[in-house]
Design a protein around this motif. Structure first.
Motif, PDB file in Angstrom:
ATOM      1  N   ILE A  95       0.809  -1.202   0.000  1.00 38.22           N
ATOM      2  CA  ILE A  95       0.000   0.000   0.000  1.00 38.22           C
ATOM      3  C   ILE A  95       0.837   1.244   0.000  1.00 38.22           C
ATOM      4  N   THR A 403     -14.451  -9.638  -9.389  1.00 41.49           N
ATOM      5  CA  THR A 403     -13.900 -10.564  -8.397  1.00 41.49           C
ATOM      6  C   THR A 403     -14.698 -11.850  -8.372  1.00 41.49           C
TER       7      THR A 403
ATOM      8  N   CYS B 107      -2.202 -12.289  -3.036  1.00 39.40           N
ATOM      9  CA  CYS B 107      -1.595 -11.040  -3.464  1.00 39.40           C
ATOM     10  C   CYS B 107      -1.676 -10.966  -4.979  1.00 39.40           C
ATOM     11  N   VAL B 135      -9.697  -6.296  -9.268  1.00 37.51           N
ATOM     12  CA  VAL B 135     -10.130  -7.262  -8.254  1.00 37.51           C
ATOM     13  C   VAL B 135      -9.722  -6.779  -6.877  1.00 37.51           C
ATOM     14  N   GLU B 138     -11.865  -3.964  -5.780  1.00 38.22           N
ATOM     15  CA  GLU B 138     -13.225  -4.315  -5.407  1.00 38.22           C
ATOM     16  C   GLU B 138     -13.289  -5.053  -4.090  1.00 38.22           C
ATOM     17  N   ALA B 139     -12.345  -5.981  -3.906  1.00 37.03           N
ATOM     18  CA  ALA B 139     -12.535  -6.910  -2.800  1.00 37.03           C
ATOM     19  C   ALA B 139     -11.740  -6.570  -1.549  1.00 37.03           C
ATOM     20  N   LEU B 141     -10.990  -5.027   1.544  1.00 35.00           N
ATOM     21  CA  LEU B 141     -11.757  -4.171   2.431  1.00 35.00           C
ATOM     22  C   LEU B 141     -10.882  -3.397   3.398  1.00 35.00           C
ATOM     23  N   ASP B 142      -9.804  -4.045   3.847  1.00 33.77           N
ATOM     24  CA  ASP B 142      -9.014  -3.329   4.845  1.00 33.77           C
ATOM     25  C   ASP B 142      -7.818  -2.628   4.225  1.00 33.77           C
ATOM     26  N   ASN B 143      -7.851  -2.527   2.895  1.00 34.43           N
ATOM     27  CA  ASN B 143      -6.884  -1.659   2.220  1.00 34.43           C
ATOM     28  C   ASN B 143      -5.445  -2.001   2.491  1.00 34.43           C
ATOM     29  N   ASP B 144      -5.099  -3.264   2.435  1.00 31.98           N
ATOM     30  CA  ASP B 144      -3.677  -3.553   2.556  1.00 31.98           C
ATOM     31  C   ASP B 144      -3.119  -4.048   1.237  1.00 31.98           C
ATOM     32  N   ARG B 146      -3.910  -6.530  -0.626  1.00 30.12           N
ATOM     33  CA  ARG B 146      -4.082  -7.924  -0.991  1.00 30.12           C
ATOM     34  C   ARG B 146      -5.295  -8.459  -0.253  1.00 30.12           C
ATOM     35  N   LEU B 147      -5.753  -9.647  -0.706  1.00 28.05           N
ATOM     36  CA  LEU B 147      -6.975 -10.189  -0.141  1.00 28.05           C
ATOM     37  C   LEU B 147      -6.652 -11.111   1.015  1.00 28.05           C
ATOM     38  N   GLU B 150     -10.722 -12.953   5.238  1.00 29.64           N
ATOM     39  CA  GLU B 150     -12.042 -12.354   5.446  1.00 29.64           C
ATOM     40  C   GLU B 150     -12.536 -11.623   4.226  1.00 29.64           C
TER      41      GLU B 150
END
Lengths: 827, 170
Positions: A95, A403, B107, B135, B138-139, B141-144, B146-147, B150
């Protein structure tokens, strides 16, 4: 809603967070490697995104430094400071794009949200929390906190659990404890949902059972509850063995697997829908067979001597008409008969003198069996509809289409090589299209364009509605013509009986031809329109097709109940219900024949044509929606006909079996996998809904109307002397009242509740209130979801802020250290 | 767990497992013999043979992480991939499967590998990059960037087709 988190490094939570991954043995050692690489020169763990950190760490820390406490943190930081500043800024965290220090990264990696789902200990503690929450929820009112099923243990839940530095064993003990205190269904659900291996789940389950047994043996159970316990266990065991037997009887398993292996979930859903219909019909037949056909077959009222000629199979009349197959055969008295005379005064009211013998009140049985069959079918359908609804529709619209496509698009059921290739191509195309859609600047289409599009839509809908209305009118007048023709034939008695029977087939043929040709017209019309998305096009096509079929059925019902039933004598019938039953049989048959023809021409010949003449490599695509609607249409006919012909479900079962094999072979030979995306679960929901709402509801309304207001024929059937079929029930109540005056309450209840329309209004009103209440609950949940989403975003911001602060604090310390060093060096 | 699927298909699955290598797998499993079938045999099953993710599936469900499966692993795999498995369980394992580098995050590189396997390298580099970015946009949520598990589960909850596509018929 941000929380003030104590940023003190010596806080026990931080310590716990730092220590926990090191303690637990895990399937994924990625974490241990991060720690272990202090000791050895870094096996390059592919698991680490912090790979670039390795060389850094290797240089930094020469000695083994286990992550044990905050004091070491400070020391290590100071020791590594000189290398750190040389190391420079490197791109570590995606980030921020800044270089994080090793310590920041270590803290990042040990955050609770990043350890969950990682190793067994974390899973067990997570499920410990979940079961605890569930226990509390079951005991008290659910709080707003419990609404979202997030697996993320927020800092709050850490507090709830206490420290997490327990060894895994004690955690497991607690999990077992929690599981034990849950009700059985919850326990099973929890166990099933745990992402542990089978062996571990077995172990946990055994521990829970052992504890239960121990507790039970300790308690001095009274013999009654012990007996109850054993009975329940035995019942459950026998239920499981029955289920496994049923499962082994699953028909068509290998064929379904072949279809899904080649064509995927979409085409499979058609065959599964067919299977569901077979089960509904089997159920219907079991009910009518057991309660109507069997008793009447055992006590035949008369013997029929008409010989069997082949035409019966086509028309359903002839030698079939005086058998258990049709309504007219059924007796209107209590079986077995004692008295001689037929019809007349002998009706359900006569409870014969030898009442100790088995007596079976046929009219009542007929009335209640049909009613109950419809009622139970309705309940089963509504239940399965609500289940699939719950699975496929979500409260709020999701905008993560790409997604979802990436992760849920690959159909694991497809196993044939060629189909896998086709699927890959399809996914590639769909992704490209989606990408193009998402990235293009959404140009506002000009007014002219929009107007044009609307015009085209209007024209298309006009064509469709006009053609449907035209066909409705056509069928109406044609049926009138047939009716008049029959009346005429009755008057002049010199008509060839074979001709007469053949003429009866004309109406079904006309309706089937319309059902075949008009959807093709709708498809053609649909091609000239442009839709925003292919799914809208699919829905519109289904809507038009459905409109056509339902209007056809409506006209036919009017013809039978409004024309044939009141004037049946004029066409020479003694029994109009028999006639309607035969009509429905003919309709089912014609539907089957036309399905056969359609498969032949639509699929086989088209494939040959396109291969040989057009020289295309592409085979035709199996049109799932149209075929499913055909199935629904056939099932509606079967449901309409059950009242008049209790054996009709058997005909429908045979038809469905044959259709299954025909369609299966046709699909395998002639069709290819669909190219367009097909959302199987949404479509399945829609089809089950369509089966329930227009199909079953329409059939029930028809049957109810028949029972309520139409006069049965006077010389055949179980209701021959009554004004309406419904009066059978009323009659029975009166007789019961006469015989047992104490039951007059029941009959009064019957009069006030069932016959009084006021009660129906009150019932409908309550129903509407319940629906309103539920819709308000859904609205509230939507609001909560958006609040929680905001909360998640805020916590993400918090995290970013904390990381930045951590980094800046570390930098300050570094700078201070550097400053000191430079001061030292100068001195 | 006592539901009809496990009772009936456990038997069926044992026979399928045994059929892969009848000389290695004994008929009698009461002494819990330690038998591991190598990945090549598992990957040659008709249900997995042409699946581009078969290696990841075998690795995720095997104890040693290499794809060599014991009978328990085998049963585990097919029970998660069956109709009866709950959605969260499937999402958990799907996450693991798509996480190629085993760092418990999906990632960008994981996503790229996934896309290439899905489309057999048909998308261009640019397209792959754009899809990955979208992707994560969109997915995540916690803005780091990578997915996490959760994020993945949150997205799967909204994808009704997942349950029907993440399913292998045995």
């Amino acid at each position: 809603m941000s929380r003030n988190v104590n940023f003190d490094l010596s806080h026990p939570l931080m310590e716990a967070g730092l220590e926990s991954p090191a303690d637990e043995e895990g399937v994924h050692d990625s974490f241990q490697q991060l720690i272990a690489e202090h000791s050895d020169n870094g096996a390059a763990s592919s698991a680490l995104e912090l790979q670039q950190l390795q060389s850094d760490l290797d240089e930094e820390s020469r000695d083994n430094m286990p992550l044990s406490g905050p004091e070491h943190e400070h020391r290590r930081r100071q020791g590594a400071s000189d290398l750190e500043c040389d190391g420079g800024e490197r791109e570590m965290d995606p980030i921020q794009g800044e270089g994080w220090s090793s310590d920041t990264l270590k803290i990042l990696s040990s955050m609770p949200s990043r350890t969950i789902g990682r190793n067994r200990g974390a899973i067990i503690s997570q499920y410990c929390n979940k079961t605890l929450k569930l226990r509390r929820r079951r005991q008290t009112r659910p709080s707003i906190r419990d609404f979202s099923p997030s697996s993320r243990p927020s800092i709050r839940s850490y507090g709830m659990e206490g420290d997490t530095t327990d060894a895994e064993v004690s955690k497991r003990e607690r999990l077992v404890n929690n599981l034990q205190n849950l009700p059985v269904s919850d326990r099973v659900r929890m166990l099933r949902g745990m992402p542990l291996s089978v062996a571990e789940k077995k172990e946990i389950r055994n521990l829970v059972m052992q504890k239960e047994k121990r507790i039970l043996s300790n308690k001095k159970l009274s013999c009654c509850s012990q007996l109850k316990y054993y009975i329940i266990i035995a019942a459950r065991k026998s239920w499981y063995s029955w289920l496994s037997f049923l499962h082994s009887l699953q028909p068509w398993q290998t064929l379904l697997k072949r279809v899904s292996g080649r064509f995927g979930t979409g085409v499979l859903s058609y065959f599964l829908f067919l299977k569901t219909l077979v089960f509904f019909n089997v159920f219907l037949f079991l009910v009518t067979g057991a309660f109507l056909v069997l008793p009447q077959a055992v006590h035949p009222p008369y013997r029929d001597t008409t010989s069997f000629s082949g035409l019966e199979l086509l028309t359903g009349a002839g030698s079939f008409s005086h058998t258990v197959m049709y309504y007219g055969y059924y007796a209107n008295y209590t079986l077995p008969r004692r008295s001689r005379d037929e019809g007349g005064g002998q009706n359900a009211s006569t409870l014969t003198s030898d009442s100790q013998q088995f007596s079976y009140n046929m009219p009542l049985a007929y009335f209640f069996t049909i009613g109950m069959a419809f009622f139970i079918t309705c309940i089963i359908l509504v239940y399965s509809m609500s289940k699939t609804f719950g699975r496929s529709f979500r409260i709020n619209k999701s905008n993560s289409i790409l997604t979802m496509k990436t992760f849920s698009c690959w159909d694991f059921k497809v196993i044939k090589k060629k189909s896998v290739q086709i699927m890959s191509e399809n996914i590639g195309t769909q992704l490209k299209e989606l990408l193009a859609e998402l990235t293009q600047k959404h140009t506002k289409s000009t007014f002219c364009k929009r107007f044009c599009r609307l015009m085209v839509h209007g024209v298309a809908w006009t064509i469709c509605i006009a053609s449907t209305t035209g066909c409705m009118a056509g069928v109406y007048y044609f049926s009138e013509f047939i009716h008049k023709d029959l009346q005429q034939n009755h008057r002049n008695l010199d008509v060839n009986p074979l001709m007469k029977e053949a003429k009866l087939l004309s109406l079904p043929t006309v309706v089937s031809v319309i059902n075949l040709l008009l959807p093709a017209l709708f498809n053609l019309v649909g091609w000239m329109e442009t839709y925003e998305s292919p799914s809208v096009f699919a829905y519109v096509a289904i809507g038009r097709n459905l409109m056509l079929k339902m209007s056809m059925l409506g006209v036919l019902c009017f013809h039978w109940l409004g024309r044939v039933a009141p004037e049946y004598k004029s066409i020479g019938l003694t029994c109009w219900e028999d006639f309607v039953g035969q009509e429905l049989y003919r309709f089912l048959l014609m539907d089957f024949i036309f399905t056969l023809l359609d498969t032949l021409f639509g699929e086989l010949l088209w494939r040959l044509f396109s291969e040989k003449v057009l020289k295309r490599k592409r085979k035709p695509v199996f049109d799932i929606a149209r075929n499913v609607l055909d199935l629904i249409y056939g099932q509606t006919l079967a449901w309409l006909g059950v009242l008049f012909s209790p054996v009709l479900p058997v005909v429908q079962i045979l038809k469905l079996f044959l259709v299954f094999y025909i369609k299966m072979s046709s699909v395998m030979l002639n069709c290819q996998a669909p190219r367009k995306p097909y959302r199987a679960s949404q479509m399945t929901t829609i089809f089950i809904t369509l089966l329930c709402i227009p199909s079953l509801l329409g059939a029930s309304v028809c049957v109810t109307y028949t029972m309520w207001s139409i006069t049965p024929s006077t010389s055949c059937g179980p209701f021959r002397t009554l004004d309406t079929m419904f009066k059978a029930g009323k009659h029975w109540m009166e007789i019961l009242e006469k015989d047992n005056p104490s039951l007059s309450v029941l009959s009064k209840a019957h009069t006030y509740f069932v016959e009084n329309p006021f009660f129906l209004f009150v019932g409908a009103g309550i129903f509407l209130i319940v629906i309103y209440f539920h819709s308000q609950v859904v609205d509230g949940q939507r609001k909560i979801i958006s609040l929680l989403q905001d909360q998640i975003q805020n916590e993400g911001e918090d995290k970013k802020f904390l990381i930045n602060r951590l980094q800046s604090v570390h930098k300050q310390k570094q700078d201070a250290g550097k400053h000191l060093k430079s001061q030292d060096s100068t001195c | 767990m006592g539901n009809k699927q496990t009772i009936f298909t456990a038997q069926q699955l044992f026979h399928r497992y045994r059929d892969l290598a009848p000389q290695l797998v004994p008929l009698d499993y009461t002494n819990h013999p330690d038998v591991k079938l190598p990945y090549e045999l598992i990957g040659s099953m008709p249900e997995l043979k042409d699946n581009p993710f078969r290696q990841r599936i075998a690795e995720v469900f095997s104890e040693d992480g290499e794809g060599n499966m014991t009978l328990d692993d085998f049963l585990d795999m097919f029970s998660v991939l069956s109709e009866m498995a709950p959605r969260d369980l499937k999402a958990y394992y799907a996450f693991k499967i798509y996480d190629f580098n085993n760092d418990d995050f999906i990632c960008k590189s994981d996503l790229e590998k996934t896309l290439n396997k899905l489309t057999r390298n048909e998308l261009t580099e640019d397209e792959v990059r754009m899809v990955c970015e979208k992707v994560i946009d969109e997915a995540d949520l916690d803005n780091d960037g990578r997915l996490s598990l959760e994020d993945f589960q949150h997205m799967i909850v909204r994808a009704p087709d997942f349950l029907s596509t993440f399913h292998i018929r045995i």
